[in-house]
Design an enzyme around this catalytic site. Structure first.
Site, mmCIF file in Angstrom:
data_model
loop_
_atom_site.group_PDB
_atom_site.id
_atom_site.type_symbol
_atom_site.label_atom_id
_atom_site.label_comp_id
_atom_site.label_asym_id
_atom_site.label_seq_id
_atom_site.Cartn_x
_atom_site.Cartn_y
_atom_site.Cartn_z
ATOM 1 N N CYS A 23 -1.963 10.188 -3.368
ATOM 2 C CA CYS A 23 -0.584 10.551 -3.713
ATOM 3 C C CYS A 23 -0.420 10.808 -5.217
ATOM 4 O O CYS A 23 -0.861 11.821 -5.704
ATOM 5 C CB CYS A 23 0.386 9.504 -3.186
ATOM 6 S SG CYS A 23 0.624 9.690 -1.404
ATOM 7 N N HIS A 36 -1.045 8.942 2.780
ATOM 8 C CA HIS A 36 -1.387 7.517 2.782
ATOM 9 C C HIS A 36 -2.349 7.161 3.918
ATOM 10 O O HIS A 36 -1.920 6.928 5.047
ATOM 11 C CB HIS A 36 -0.114 6.681 2.892
ATOM 12 C CG HIS A 36 0.690 6.661 1.642
ATOM 13 N ND1 HIS A 36 0.515 5.711 0.657
ATOM 14 C CD2 HIS A 36 1.650 7.502 1.176
ATOM 15 C CE1 HIS A 36 1.345 5.954 -0.347
ATOM 16 N NE2 HIS A 36 2.047 7.046 -0.049
ATOM 17 N N GLU A 87 -3.846 4.434 4.259
ATOM 18 C CA GLU A 87 -3.688 3.012 4.592
ATOM 19 C C GLU A 87 -2.510 2.788 5.528
ATOM 20 O O GLU A 87 -2.295 1.660 5.996
ATOM 21 C CB GLU A 87 -3.506 2.196 3.308
ATOM 22 C CG GLU A 87 -2.105 2.115 2.765
ATOM 23 C CD GLU A 87 -1.578 3.426 2.188
ATOM 24 O OE1 GLU A 87 -0.344 3.548 2.009
ATOM 25 O OE2 GLU A 87 -2.391 4.331 1.913
#
Length: 464
Positions: free
Chosen positions: A349, A433, A435
């Protein structure tokens, strides 16, 4: 014929009902009782509890007598909470709703998030610093707050905007309500907003700056002027949300929530990698995933000098997510330039945008950003499609990148650059993302790819 018979039966029943209602008294046999419950108690109302009132009405009473016999205690207040909060956008539009959480006045950029779950993770994501989040999911607050799913130690967004604030909490892990949590974190909430209409407005015009206030003394013109006088463009928020001192992180994903057992198996087959992670607003789950893949992590502040990072001689360097305008953090770009080519690097990001600038590219602001848990991404080398969690308002312009940079990932919604690989500089990046938290786990493989890069650079340990 059967259908006609059915309709005639319905007409007959209706006629009988109308006839009965037209001359009510013959339909009442002996006595008629009417039960009138007390009005419900609601927050902000001034109803007082009182027992049920039962009024007996004679079958011979006139209509006027019947009407006057039904006595309902008038309430002093309203049985609903008044709309005591306003969202005023820079275009002059005004949205009224019910306040919850903190009181006061806040200013920020209004964005919408399409995730169906994970409002606690979204609220504690430091990347939302300087923004108000409007949830397109209409029902928010139903699972409360549990203090375990947060992505940082505090709530970072400026305010939350919801269609319906749940009146009840139903989750065994919950510790406080969303209203209580917002009060504790001094975050203003506004409910009762038509979030569908608001989202359509943001999609049409782009992200707008807004002011949320519970202060009735402020005029609309004053609030519009405040909104027009603020912008997130040019704001360096990385140093605002970053840690102040370096610290170590060792905790991986809890066994109950581990969705990639092969990561743990991989970590057990080799010595741990030492990763230095730049904290631009890093999420806990990024640190957990790195640890689960066998990394010991040293987290450093956003402004930490690259020379000090290289002195640690890490296996790799990670550039995290974060809020604000990536072009407003030249110190981060300079640090990245010093590290590129010396150590394997991975950016997510904001880290993707910082590295994009360090490669020689430029960033630009998206119309309304990408915020949600359902964005499709194509991995160009294989054509694999991942459903991703995203949260960013800026993107890297691929036309400004040098020839050695490969655009590896593309956002299938708008074609923007969603990932890069710079072989010469030992760098990989993604604009979303992996994660999750919240969101799908499709892109967790990116952590494994980072491990492969570090493994390839690791000096073999001599066999004695």
């Amino acid at each position: 014929m059967a259908a006609m018979h059915s309709k005639n039966m319905q007409r007959g029943s209706l006629a009988k009902s109308v006839s009965c209602n037209a001359s009510v008294f013959p339909c009442v046999t002996n006595k008629m009782y009417r039960t009138i419950p007390s009005p419900p108690l609601t927050a902000g109302s001034s109803f007082s509890a009182s027992p049920l009132r039962i009024h007996r009405i004679s079958k011979f009473a006139t209509l006027e007598q019947r009407s006057s016999s039904v006595i309902v205690k008038a309430s002093v207040g309203k049985p609903w909470k008044p709309k005591d909060c306003r969202l005023v956008l820079e275009d002059g539009s005004v949205w009224t709703g019910h306040s919850f959480g903190a009181k006061g006045t806040e200013i920020g950029e209004v964005v919408f998030n399409t995730s169906l779950t994970g409002y606690e993770e979204i609220m504690t994501d430091p990347s939302y610093k300087g923004q108000f989040v409007a949830f397109t999911c209409p029902h928010i607050g139903n699972v409360g707050i549990n203090f375990e799913d947060g992505e940082s130690a505090k709530c970072h967004l400026g305010a939350i905007i919801v269609r319906d604030l749940s009146l009840t909490v139903s989750n065994y892990r919950s510790r406080v309500t969303l209203d209580e949590y917002c009060k504790k974190e001094n975050v203003i909430g506004i409910a009762g907003i038509d979030t569908r209409s608001l989202t359509k407005a943001l999609r049409d015009t782009g992200c707008l700056v807004g002011v949320i206030t519970t202060d009735s003394s402020k005029s609309v013109d004053e609030l519009v002027k405040m909104a027009k006088g603020w912008t997130i463009v040019g704001k360096d928020l990385l140093s605002v949300v970053s840690c102040e001192e370096p610290y170590e992180w060792r905790t991986g994903t809890h066994a109950e929530w581990e969705f990639a057992p092969h990561a743990v198996n991989l970590a057990s087959t080799m010595p741990p990698f030492h990763v230095v992670a730049y904290d631009f607003g890093i999420k806990y789950n990024i640190l957990r995933r790195l640890a689960s893949y066998g990394c010991r992590i040293t987290v450093v502040p956003a402004t930490y000098p690259a020379a000090e990072v290289l002195k640690m001689n890490p296996d790799g360097v990670f550039f995290s997510n974060g809020p604000g305008d990536p072009s407003a953090a030249p110190y981060a770009v300079e640090n990245a330039k010093e590290i590129l080519g010396k150590k394997p690097v991975f950016g997510i990001c904001m880290g993707h945008q910082i590295l994009g600038q360090a490669f020689g590219g430029k960033t630009f602001k998206l119309k309304f950003g990408h915020h949600g848990g359902n964005h499709p991404i194509r991995y160009n080398p294989t054509g694999r499609v991942e459903i991703s969690a995203q949260n960013h308002n800026f993107a890297v312009d691929p036309a400004t990148l040098p020839s050695g940079v490969e655009v590896t990932h593309v956002n299938l919604n708008d074609g923007t650059c969603a990932g890069m690989f710079y072989k010469e500089k030992k760098a990989m990046t993604i604009q979303y993302h992996p994660e999750s938290s919240p969101g799908p786990h499709d892109a967790d493989i990116c952590f494994e790819q980072f491990m492969d890069m570090m493994k390839a650079e690791r000096t073999p340990i001599p066999v004695s």
